[in-house]
Scaffold this motif. Structure first.
Motif, PDB file in Angstrom:
ATOM      1  N   ALA A   1      25.458  59.048  78.836  1.00 17.07           N
ATOM      2  CA  ALA A   1      24.411  58.235  78.210  1.00 17.07           C
ATOM      3  C   ALA A   1      23.173  58.186  79.090  1.00 17.07           C
ATOM      4  N   ILE A   2      23.399  58.054  80.417  1.00 18.56           N
ATOM      5  CA  ILE A   2      22.250  58.020  81.332  1.00 18.56           C
ATOM      6  C   ILE A   2      21.495  59.345  81.264  1.00 18.56           C
ATOM      7  N   ASN A   3      22.270  60.433  81.312  1.00 21.58           N
ATOM      8  CA  ASN A   3      21.646  61.742  81.202  1.00 21.58           C
ATOM      9  C   ASN A   3      20.875  61.860  79.886  1.00 21.58           C
ATOM     10  N   GLY A   4      21.461  61.348  78.817  1.00 21.34           N
ATOM     11  CA  GLY A   4      20.803  61.377  77.521  1.00 21.34           C
ATOM     12  C   GLY A   4      19.504  60.600  77.523  1.00 21.34           C
ATOM     13  N   ILE A   5      19.494  59.467  78.236  1.00 19.18           N
ATOM     14  CA  ILE A   5      18.268  58.664  78.286  1.00 19.18           C
ATOM     15  C   ILE A   5      17.177  59.428  79.036  1.00 19.18           C
ATOM     16  N   VAL A   6      17.561  60.074  80.146  1.00 15.46           N
ATOM     17  CA  VAL A   6      16.557  60.829  80.915  1.00 15.46           C
ATOM     18  C   VAL A   6      16.003  61.979  80.081  1.00 15.46           C
ATOM     19  N   ILE A   7      16.914  62.767  79.512  1.00 17.84           N
ATOM     20  CA  ILE A   7      16.454  63.909  78.722  1.00 17.84           C
ATOM     21  C   ILE A   7      15.663  63.431  77.508  1.00 17.84           C
ATOM     22  N   GLY A   8      16.146  62.352  76.882  1.00 21.69           N
ATOM     23  CA  GLY A   8      15.453  61.816  75.725  1.00 21.69           C
ATOM     24  C   GLY A   8      14.043  61.361  76.056  1.00 21.69           C
ATOM     25  N   THR A   9      13.872  60.723  77.215  1.00 22.86           N
ATOM     26  CA  THR A   9      12.541  60.253  77.587  1.00 22.86           C
ATOM     27  C   THR A   9      11.594  61.420  77.785  1.00 22.86           C
ATOM     28  N   LEU A  10      12.079  62.468  78.473  1.00 19.47           N
ATOM     29  CA  LEU A  10      11.148  63.577  78.696  1.00 19.47           C
ATOM     30  C   LEU A  10      10.932  64.389  77.431  1.00 19.47           C
ATOM     31  N   MET A  11      11.980  64.514  76.599  1.00 21.19           N
ATOM     32  CA  MET A  11      11.809  65.243  75.342  1.00 21.19           C
ATOM     33  C   MET A  11      10.930  64.481  74.356  1.00 21.19           C
ATOM     34  N   ALA A  12      10.786  63.173  74.590  1.00 27.03           N
ATOM     35  CA  ALA A  12       9.924  62.395  73.698  1.00 27.03           C
ATOM     36  C   ALA A  12       8.486  62.921  73.748  1.00 27.03           C
ATOM     37  N   LEU A  13       8.095  63.530  74.877  1.00 28.56           N
ATOM     38  CA  LEU A  13       6.727  64.036  74.984  1.00 28.56           C
ATOM     39  C   LEU A  13       6.461  65.149  73.967  1.00 28.56           C
ATOM     40  N   PRO A  14       7.204  66.282  74.020  1.00 27.81           N
ATOM     41  CA  PRO A  14       6.952  67.308  73.001  1.00 27.81           C
ATOM     42  C   PRO A  14       7.237  66.828  71.584  1.00 27.81           C
ATOM     43  N   VAL A  15       8.237  65.962  71.408  1.00 23.05           N
ATOM     44  CA  VAL A  15       8.533  65.492  70.053  1.00 23.05           C
ATOM     45  C   VAL A  15       7.353  64.671  69.517  1.00 23.05           C
ATOM     46  N   LEU A  16       6.759  63.873  70.397  1.00 22.08           N
ATOM     47  CA  LEU A  16       5.577  63.114  69.997  1.00 22.08           C
ATOM     48  C   LEU A  16       4.450  64.070  69.590  1.00 22.08           C
ATOM     49  N   ALA A  17       4.280  65.149  70.386  1.00 22.19           N
ATOM     50  CA  ALA A  17       3.254  66.134  70.051  1.00 22.19           C
ATOM     51  C   ALA A  17       3.531  66.748  68.684  1.00 22.19           C
ATOM     52  N   ILE A  18       4.799  67.091  68.430  1.00 19.40           N
ATOM     53  CA  ILE A  18       5.130  67.726  67.150  1.00 19.40           C
ATOM     54  C   ILE A  18       4.898  66.758  65.992  1.00 19.40           C
ATOM     55  N   THR A  19       5.308  65.508  66.168  1.00 17.61           N
ATOM     56  CA  THR A  19       5.178  64.577  65.055  1.00 17.61           C
ATOM     57  C   THR A  19       3.703  64.288  64.761  1.00 17.61           C
ATOM     58  N   MET A  20       2.870  64.257  65.813  1.00 16.01           N
ATOM     59  CA  MET A  20       1.452  63.996  65.553  1.00 16.01           C
ATOM     60  C   MET A  20       0.782  65.186  64.889  1.00 16.01           C
ATOM     61  N   VAL A  21       1.153  66.409  65.331  1.00 16.06           N
ATOM     62  CA  VAL A  21       0.612  67.597  64.665  1.00 16.06           C
ATOM     63  C   VAL A  21       1.091  67.633  63.212  1.00 16.06           C
ATOM     64  N   PHE A  22       2.361  67.292  63.002  1.00 22.11           N
ATOM     65  CA  PHE A  22       2.911  67.262  61.641  1.00 22.11           C
ATOM     66  C   PHE A  22       2.167  66.234  60.793  1.00 22.11           C
ATOM     67  N   GLY A  23       1.880  65.073  61.390  1.00 26.79           N
ATOM     68  CA  GLY A  23       1.224  64.014  60.633  1.00 26.79           C
ATOM     69  C   GLY A  23      -0.248  64.272  60.390  1.00 26.79           C
ATOM     70  N   ILE A  24      -0.934  64.887  61.366  1.00 23.63           N
ATOM     71  CA  ILE A  24      -2.381  65.033  61.260  1.00 23.63           C
ATOM     72  C   ILE A  24      -2.760  66.433  60.771  1.00 23.63           C
ATOM     73  N   ALA A  25      -2.228  67.488  61.399  1.00 24.59           N
ATOM     74  CA  ALA A  25      -2.561  68.845  60.963  1.00 24.59           C
ATOM     75  C   ALA A  25      -1.629  69.308  59.841  1.00 24.59           C
ATOM     76  N   ARG A  26      -0.616  68.533  59.550  1.00 19.11           N
ATOM     77  CA  ARG A  26       0.268  68.709  58.399  1.00 19.11           C
ATOM     78  C   ARG A  26       1.052  70.009  58.364  1.00 19.11           C
ATOM     79  N   PHE A  27       1.674  70.350  59.470  1.00 19.92           N
ATOM     80  CA  PHE A  27       2.695  71.402  59.421  1.00 19.92           C
ATOM     81  C   PHE A  27       3.602  71.253  60.632  1.00 19.92           C
TER      82      PHE A  27
END
Lengths: 291, 298
Positions: free
Chosen positions: A10-36
């Protein structure tokens, strides 16, 4: 499976999840704004990791310099492909941008492999001993990784909710036509969006490179889990993306104890299907019409 | 030299069957299938495993084709209610999941070691040095049959409905047709073609391993369909020949430039494929040989 192993996972998951949140945030914003769904995001991460390695190999052993160079290079590449490809395709279907982003992914990854080959690389990080609490292990390196990732996320949430630029971004994401009539120059917003996409993917890539070996498929292999996290959190929802990634990452690490790590992609696929079937707007998302 | 031409022709004909399926999916029905290689993989492994159990080759190929079509069915049910970009993600995830399962379920597929000793087509029927030639002839006949079949399909009332779905789904629904049903059938038929192609691959190569089924193959086929023009069946043939010509030809280019390693050449080859995807979408969305006035494109 004993409790300690599960807590460590779980700890490992939290660490990986926190750092993966960066690219996922980028993808979701591109998906929401540039729409793909930007399929090149994974390879932008790979680019970030390799840039940091190139800096360490040829310039200096400083990890900080490597991180900064990675952010800069991926931001430039991301803006370049926006100006050349995605801006031109703005008026066309989202499928055209999606297919083009696959092309971008191949171009970026194979430019890397042309120079770096298919070998594995490792980022040089100071070796430190893990703190051990009755078997529950915490790596100080992980804390640094989390601090950087949380700092970057906090900055973006401040920009999104505390500055005029963020308001414009949210307006374009919400309704591009309404934003345009309100006098928001969407081109400017898009430019910032792609800078953010590049920086976050690059940073995420380096941080992941600290925790894992750097191979050419580093980012592309993560594309499915990242898309699953985006859809889990609701498309275009930054907070949803972060929470979705964390949930996803922790459950994935714990589930890996039972079915083996190779099934990460399959699990991501199943989560994706379940969310799309039963809650297509994501756990926090608003209902998007016509999806 | 002759053997080389036969080998390349077999490669072209196997890809052509896949491209025909993708053309039906994308060109005619507007389904964005990013997981075509998953169907190809299911077809090859199913046929290989069946024939290794002693099922006659032709029968196992037919069963494998049917299995592939059935595998597309649940995907259709799930995905076809979603928008096209979701379908792309779901199909990509599907093909990657298939590859991971092939890699991990070693009791069935021997995982990364690969599956050797798959019965060869025509083994014992013709002299062993003529086997490849006869595989090529069989593939030619099968391709001709399938092109004829798909031509019949797209010119039938069914074909008119799927083309209408591609152009305007809402209008189709307004006419009282259920797009999901037509899309599912199109998905299954196109997947069956990829499965058939896969079964040929299995009994031609006689060795399968999960690395043969990376997403790159899907995008090779996309390029082939794009080159030929997205909804022209004759374009599928032309596009596949040009694609394989490029992939094979780039092997010889290496001899002209000194100092490029095999690994670097592979990077260049895939780099060109990526660049081609970008350039075609940007400048020739109707496909290189697609008609310029065609409204359809991406």
């Amino acid at each position: 499976m004993d409790a300690v192993a599960i807590i460590n996972a779980a700890i490992n998951g939290i660490v990986i999840g926190t750092l993966m949140a960066l690219p996922v945030l980028a993808i979701t914003m591109v998906f929401g704004i540039a729409r793909f769904p930007n399929a090149a995001a994974g390879d932008y991460m790979t680019l970030g990791a390799y840039t940091a390695i190139a800096v360490q190999t040829f310039l200096s052993s400083s990890l900080v310099l490597g991180v900064l160079a990675a952010c800069l290079v991926t931001a430039l590449v991301s803006v370049f492909f926006y100006l050349w490809v995605f801006r031109t395709l703005e008026s066309r279907s989202n499928i055209s941008r999606l297919i083009a982003s696959i092309g971008v992914a191949f171009v970026v990854r194979n430019t890397i492999t042309f120079f770096a080959g298919q070998d594995q690389y490792n980022l040089d990080v100071p070796l430190v001993r893990a703190w051990n609490f009755d078997g529950i292990r915490i790596l100080p390196t992980d804390l640094y990784i989390m601090a950087i990732a949380i700092g970057a996320l906090a900055l973006v949430f401040y920009v999104l909710h505390g500055t005029p630029l963020g308001r414009r971004m949210r307006a374009v994401a919400d309704n591009p036509d309404l934003a345009a009539v309100s006098g928001i120059r969407s081109r400017r917003v898009m430019l910032y969006l792609w800078v953010l996409c590049g920086v976050f993917c690059g940073l995420g890539g380096v941080l992941l490179g600290i925790k894992a070996v750097v191979v050419p498929e580093l980012g592309f292999e993560l594309l499915m889990p990242m898309f699953a996290a985006v859809i889990l959190g609701g498309i275009g929802n930054p907070l949803g993306a972060v929470i979705g990634t964390l949930l996803f990452s922790v459950s994935q690490e714990i589930a890996s104890l039972y079915v083996g790590p190779a099934y990460k992609i399959v699990m991501a696929f199943l989560v994706l299907l379940l969310v799309l079937l039963f809650r297509p707007q994501g756990i926090f998302g608003r209902v998007m019409a016509a999806r | 030299m002759e053997a080389y031409i036969v080998a390349i022709s077999i490669g072209i004909l196997i890809y052509m069957l896949m491209a025909l399926g993708l053309s039906l999916h994308f060109g005619f029905t507007g389904l964005v299938n990013f997981g075509h290689v998953g169907f190809f993989a299911i077809g090859s492994y199913a046929s290989a495993l069946l024939s290794l159990q002693g099922v006659p080759i032709v029968l196992s190929m037919l069963i494998a084709t049917a299995i592939t079509a059935l595998a597309a069915y649940p995907l259709g049910i799930i995905a076809l209610r979603l928008g096209s970009d979701y379908l792309a993600i779901v199909t990509l995830g599907f093909s990657e999941s298939v590859r991971m399962i092939l890699q991990k379920e070693e009791w069935l597929t021997r995982g990364m070691h690969g599956l050797p000793g798959i019965p060869r087509f025509f083994d014992g029927w013709v002299p062993s040095n003529q086997i490849d030639f006869w595989i090529m002839i069989t593939l030619l006949i099968v391709n001709a049959l399938m092109f004829w079949l798909i031509l019949r399909v797209v010119r039938s009332p069914f074909g008119r409905v799927i083309e209408a779905i591609r152009d305007n789904e809402v209008a189709v629904r307004a006419l009282g047709k259920d797009p999901a049903q037509f899309k599912t059938r199109s998905l299954m038929l196109g997947a069956a073609l990829a499965g058939l192609a896969g079964s040929f691959q299995a009994h031609y190569l006689t060795f399968l391993s999960p690395e043969q089924f990376v997403p790159l193959i899907t995008f090779y086929i996309w390029i082939a369909v794009f080159i030929g023009g997205v909804n022209r069946l004759s374009g599928v043939a032309v596009g596949t020949i040009i694609l394989v010509g490029f992939l094979e030809g780039s092997r010889f280019v290496k001899d002209f430039f000194g100092g490029i390693s095999e690994v670097q050449m592979a990077s260049v080859r895939i780099w060109v494929i990526g660049m081609a995807l970008i350039l075609i979408v940007l400048y020739r969305p109707q496909g290189i040989f697609g008609s310029k006035t065609a409204k359809r494109g991406v």
